[in-house]
Motif scaffolding. Structure first.
Motif, PDB file in Angstrom:
ATOM      1  N   ALA A 353       0.839  -1.203   0.000  1.00  0.00           N
ATOM      2  CA  ALA A 353       0.000   0.000   0.000  1.00  0.00           C
ATOM      3  C   ALA A 353       0.873   1.252   0.000  1.00  0.00           C
ATOM      4  O   ALA A 353       0.589   2.230  -0.709  1.00  0.00           O
ATOM      5  N   ASN A 354       1.951   1.216   0.795  1.00  0.00           N
ATOM      6  CA  ASN A 354       2.875   2.347   0.802  1.00  0.00           C
ATOM      7  C   ASN A 354       3.521   2.542  -0.565  1.00  0.00           C
ATOM      8  O   ASN A 354       3.672   3.684  -1.039  1.00  0.00           O
ATOM      9  N   ARG A 355       3.881   1.446  -1.187  1.00  0.00           N
ATOM     10  CA  ARG A 355       4.517   1.552  -2.504  1.00  0.00           C
ATOM     11  C   ARG A 355       3.538   2.081  -3.540  1.00  0.00           C
ATOM     12  O   ARG A 355       3.929   2.841  -4.439  1.00  0.00           O
ATOM     13  N   TYR A 356       2.272   1.699  -3.426  1.00  0.00           N
ATOM     14  CA  TYR A 356       1.265   2.245  -4.353  1.00  0.00           C
ATOM     15  C   TYR A 356       1.174   3.760  -4.195  1.00  0.00           C
ATOM     16  O   TYR A 356       1.077   4.500  -5.176  1.00  0.00           O
ATOM     17  N   CYS A 357       1.216   4.243  -2.964  1.00  0.00           N
ATOM     18  CA  CYS A 357       1.235   5.690  -2.729  1.00  0.00           C
ATOM     19  C   CYS A 357       2.445   6.332  -3.398  1.00  0.00           C
ATOM     20  O   CYS A 357       2.380   7.467  -3.874  1.00  0.00           O
ATOM     21  N   GLY A 358       3.548   5.587  -3.436  1.00  0.00           N
ATOM     22  CA  GLY A 358       4.759   6.101  -4.061  1.00  0.00           C
ATOM     23  C   GLY A 358       4.662   6.270  -5.559  1.00  0.00           C
ATOM     24  O   GLY A 358       5.458   7.007  -6.153  1.00  0.00           O
ATOM     25  N   LEU A 359       3.681   5.624  -6.199  1.00  0.00           N
ATOM     26  CA  LEU A 359       3.488   5.834  -7.637  1.00  0.00           C
ATOM     27  C   LEU A 359       3.124   7.289  -7.916  1.00  0.00           C
ATOM     28  O   LEU A 359       3.658   7.909  -8.835  1.00  0.00           O
ATOM     29  N   ASN A 360       2.207   7.843  -7.141  1.00  0.00           N
ATOM     30  CA  ASN A 360       1.818   9.237  -7.339  1.00  0.00           C
ATOM     31  C   ASN A 360       2.856  10.196  -6.776  1.00  0.00           C
ATOM     32  O   ASN A 360       3.034  11.297  -7.292  1.00  0.00           O
ATOM     33  N   ALA A 361       3.532   9.782  -5.703  1.00  0.00           N
ATOM     34  CA  ALA A 361       4.563  10.637  -5.119  1.00  0.00           C
ATOM     35  C   ALA A 361       5.851  10.642  -5.932  1.00  0.00           C
ATOM     36  O   ALA A 361       6.776  11.399  -5.626  1.00  0.00           O
ATOM     37  N   GLU A 362       5.930   9.783  -6.947  1.00  0.00           N
ATOM     38  CA  GLU A 362       7.118   9.653  -7.787  1.00  0.00           C
ATOM     39  C   GLU A 362       8.338   9.167  -7.014  1.00  0.00           C
ATOM     40  O   GLU A 362       9.471   9.556  -7.293  1.00  0.00           O
TER      41      GLU A 362
END
Length: 375
Positions: A353-362
Motif C-alpha cells: 500500500a505504501n509503494r502504491y502511494c509512491g506511484l503518485n509521489a514519484e
C-alpha cells in the motif's frame, strides 16, 4: 534562483504581478519538498501555515486503504501551498540570489541570430518595447508557453485528454491528508492547504464527460461529489469560500524541449493530466537538472548546445515512467476483476500500500511496481 546562486546574471520575466494564484492543483509530493529543503526554502513554506501531509488515503470503488509513500532524503512530508504563496517564495529567493525580476512584463518575440535564439523583445505594462540579449532563453511559462510557440517546439508524443477538472476551496472541512476517491468515470482529490481550507478537485473522465457541465459548474460539481458519500458528507458540512477553477481537455504531450539557445522546463516542456498532482515536483526536477547542465556549459567544460540536448534527453528519461502512469491513473475506468483482486491484495499488505502511494509521489517507479505485483 539556482543559476543566480551560481553567480550568473539572470533576468526573470513574468507577465503577471505577484502574488498571483495560478490555476494549479498545487500539491507538492515528497521529492518536490526535498528540493525545497535542499534550496533552503522549506521553512518559508512552513511559515505560511500550510499544514504538512504525511499520509494518502484511497477509496477506489470501495477498496479502501491508506499509506505513506517511501520518502527521499528523509523528507516524510508533502505540502499543498497556495500558488500565490509558493510562487512569491520562489520569486523572492531568486531576487535574493541576485536575479533581476520584472513583473507585468510581456515577451512579444524572441531574438535570433542565424537561427539561434539570443534574447527577447517585449514590454512592461504601458512601457516601450525593449530588447534583452542572453546566452540562453528558458521558457518556464506553462502549457501555453509563448517560448515554445516562438521556437515552434514540436510535440513528439501526444495522447488524448483523460479528464476535465474543476476545483474549489472549502472552510470547515475535516481533511488532514491527501485523499483520492474514484468511481467509474469520476475521480476526486482533496487535501488541506493554507488558512484552514481544504482544496477539493473533481475530475470527470473525458470519455464520460456529461453535457452541460460548464453551463452549471456548481450544480454538476455537487451532483458528482455526492457520488462519494463519505467525502461529500464531510465537505458539505463546510462552506465553499472561493469560485471554481477549471481545466478542460487537458493535453498529455511531450514537446521538443531544447534547441540552439533555448530550453523549456515544467509544463512548457511536457504536460500530463493533473490527477496525480505531479506538475510542481516535475518542474522542480527540471529546474535543478537544467541548472546543473548549464553550469557545466558556462564553465566551458562542455559545449552549450550539447548540454541543452542532454537536458532534453535526461528530462525524458526521468519523466516518461510517471507520464505513462498518469495516463493510466487518470482514465477512471471501471475496475476489471483482475485489477480489483490486485488492489484488494495490495490493500492487505501495508508495504505494498505504501509503494502504491509512491506511484503518485514519484518515489516508486511504475514499471518496477507492476513487474512484481503483490501475491
Amino acid at each position: 534562483m539556482l543559476l543566480a546562486r551560481r553567480g550568473y546574471r539572470v533576468l526573470l520575466l513574468d507577465r503577471v504581478r505577484f502574488p498571483n494564484d495560478a490555476v494549479s492543483t498545487h500539491y507538492i509530493h515528497q521529492p518536490g519538498v526535498a528540493y525545497l529543503k535542499e534550496w533552503g526554502l522549506l521553512d518559508r513554506v512552513r511559515a505560511t501555515g500550510c499544514p504538512p501531509i504525511k499520509e494518502m488515503g484511497w477509496d477506489i470503488e470501495g477498496v479502501t486503504f491508506s499509506g505513506h509513500p517511501p520518502t527521499p532524503d528523509g523528507v516524510p512530508e508533502a505540502f499543498g501551498p497556495r500558488r500565490s504563496l509558493l510562487d512569491a517564495i520562489l520569486v523572492e529567493a531568486a531576487v535574493e540570489a541576485g536575479a533581476e525580476f520584472r513583473e507585468n512584463f510581456t515577451v512579444r518575440e524572441l531574438l535570433r541570430d542565424e537561427g539561434r535564439v539570443v534574447g527577447i523583445a517585449g514590454r512592461s505594462h504601458r512601457g516601450a518595447m525593449i530588447t534583452e540579449r542572453a546566452e540562453v532563453v528558458i521558457g518556464a511559462d506553462g502549457l501555453r508557453s509563448s517560448v515554445a510557440r516562438a521556437v515552434e517546439a514540436t510535440p513528439y508524443e501526444e495522447h488524448s485528454p483523460r479528464t476535465h477538472t474543476y476545483y474549489t476551496y472549502w472552510a470547515g472541512v475535516p481533511i488532514e491528508r491527501l485523499e483520492y476517491h474514484k468511481v467509474p468515470g469520476l475521480g476526486v482529490a482533496a487535501f488541506p492547504t493554507n488558512d484552514g481550507l481544504a482544496m477539493v478537485s473533481l475530475a470527470w473522465s473525458a470519455y464520460d464527460y456529461p453535457q452541460g457541465v460548464r453551463s452549471d459548474v456548481e450544480g454538476n460539481y455537487l451532483a458528482a461529489l455526492r457520488q462519494f458519500p463519505t467525502l461529500a458528507e464531510r465537505v458539505l458540512t463546510g462552506e465553499r469560500v472561493e469560485r471554481f477553477a477549471g481545466m478542460h481537455s487537458i493535453p498529455n504531450l511531450f514537446r521538443q524541449s531544447a534547441g540552439p539557445g533555448w530550453a523549456l522546463v515544467g509544463d512548457a516542456g511536457y504536460h500530463k493530466d493533473p490527477a496525480a498532482a505531479q506538475g510542481i515536483t516535475d518542474a522542480f526536477r527540471d529546474a535543478a537538472m537544467l541548472s546543473d547542465l548549464l553550469d557545466r556549459a558556462f564553465t566551458r567544460s562542455r559545449p552549450l548546445d550539447e548540454a541543452l540536448a542532454d537536458f532534453a534527453r535526461s528530462r525524458d528519461a526521468a519523466a516518461m515512467p510517471w507520464f505513462r502512469w498518469a495516463l493510466r491513473f487518470a482514465r477512471f475506468d471501471a475496475l476489471t476483476p483482475p485489477m480489483r483482486d490486485f488492489l484488494v491484495a495490495m490493500a492487505a499488505d501495508q508495504e505494498w500500500a505504501n509503494r502504491y502511494c509512491g506511484l503518485n509521489a514519484e518515489t516508486v517507479n511504475p514499471d518496477e511496481f507492476f513487474a512484481s505485483p503483490p501475491a
